[in-house]
Design an enzyme around this catalytic site. Sequence first.
Site, short mmCIF file in Angstrom:
data_model
loop_
_atom_site.label_atom_id
_atom_site.label_comp_id
_atom_site.label_asym_id
_atom_site.label_seq_id
_atom_site.Cartn_x
_atom_site.Cartn_y
_atom_site.Cartn_z
CG HIS A 1 33.48 36.83 33.78
ND1 HIS A 1 32.28 36.87 34.43
CD2 HIS A 1 33.64 38.07 33.26
CE1 HIS A 1 31.75 38.07 34.31
NE2 HIS A 1 32.54 38.82 33.60
CG HIS B 1 31.48 38.74 39.22
ND1 HIS B 1 31.97 37.53 38.83
CD2 HIS B 1 30.38 38.97 38.44
CE1 HIS B 1 31.20 37.04 37.86
NE2 HIS B 1 30.24 37.89 37.62
#
Length: 487
Positions: free
Chosen positions: A175, A237
């Site tokens: 994300h 991430h």
Amino acid sequence: MTESSATFLLFGATGDLARRMIFPSLYNLLADGLLPDDFLIVASARSPMSDEGFRADVDAALRQFLASDRYDAETAATFGQMIVYQPVEAGKADQFTALAERIDGRLERGLSVYLSTPPSLFAPTAQGLAEAGLITPLTRIAMEKPIGKDLASSKEVNDGIGAMFAEEQIFRVDHYLGKETVQNLLALRFGNVMFEPLWNATAIDHVQITVGETVGLEGRVSYYDGVGALRDMVQNHMLQILSIIAMEPPARMDPTAVRDEKVKALRSLRPMTAETVKTHSVRGQYTPGAVGGQIVTGYADELGQPSDTETFVALKAHIDNWRWQGVPFYLRTGKRMPARQSEIMIQFKPVRHSIFGRDGHGTGLEPNTLIIRLQPEEYIRLLIMSKRPGLERQVLLDEVTLDVSLTAAFAGQRRRIAYERLILDLLAGDQTLFVRRDEVEAQWAWIDSIIGGWKDANMKPAAYSSGNWGPSSAIALIERDGASWHE
Ligand code: BG6
């Protein structure tokens, strides 16, 4: 690019991610007129529930998680009418048949499947979809992390999905790639002439990437313990951010060109060993303390037992290629830090020769620094040297900031949820912001070397009081090199 999928099939529809992110994002896309005509959302989870019952739950989630000015009763009612609910449990063929009936006649307009379930259910779910005839060349599948817990298990997950879907149909979600500020790194590097010529070992001394969180376990004990900060945050991430900072310029903004360059950077990460982890890594675990004026408990107390899981990690990474030779990348991330703060700091080298330094001609010269704040504020700040006004015979230099607040520059623009971008791209079939299999594997290969090193060196997490930037050894990790963390 193909036409947008007209059907969105969500597994794990009663979960936290669906309530907090996925439904509010779909709602926002609808409100902005970005969903295709006659769009259908098929929500699925294990519990039996009626369409109406589920719609009421979604409505409650929208009221709770949408930005307060976004909820509109009429749009929410239209949104509710787009949703049907079908209970499905992996392995139950009759339930997959019932699911297929819900989608009957729509497959030729494209189907996007979203797996927001534990990874152990990915392959059985794909199997169920295949048996129910729901996989066609127009079917796409998105999956959430974690994709495995090491390289070997990530290969198993990818093989399981890969047996049913071609790589062009698989959308692995990170994300962070949906965040505007992360996408903006591409704009900054490749949309401006002045950074790229300096973006290398000749001009850059080191790079820091920090992702600090103030939260602790947040009821995620069963997921987090045994996983830890390295796998939870760095493997995905932080390495994605690193790859965008470190990659060579892609020829164009398309999924193959961008991901080819990212994977090359990831493959150039120097593996760690039992020897190097001692000087190039720090593991930490939070103990009781105070964050933002609140007293908080320690990790082991929240867990109810002692644990060897790290909630903080700091690393000194090397990228062994031409561009980055000798430039350390310092990474750190942790829970219960003093602030929620994510940023990238590029520390440039000093000017080659100082005309100010000698014989009392001047003073105060510092190397330039570029700070890219990803969250919560969004800004780009360049620290440059300037002459302090005055009549002194010496040139007195001071650091001044060239500051661009992205929030101010784009004040009229609504800040999107990262998932809005990602869902829209999934529906449209654009993989640029999704992680390719070879990237996941390159990420795991490097992470495995660290986990292996920790095991062989018997390195346990060091304690840090909540509300601090990790154990003191994290400060030593960078200060040994004559640098310090940017705070
Ligand atoms: C998730 C991690 O992937 O990212 C969480 O599992 C973490 O532990 C979260 O809190 C951070 O995301 P964000 O968008 O809040 O920075």
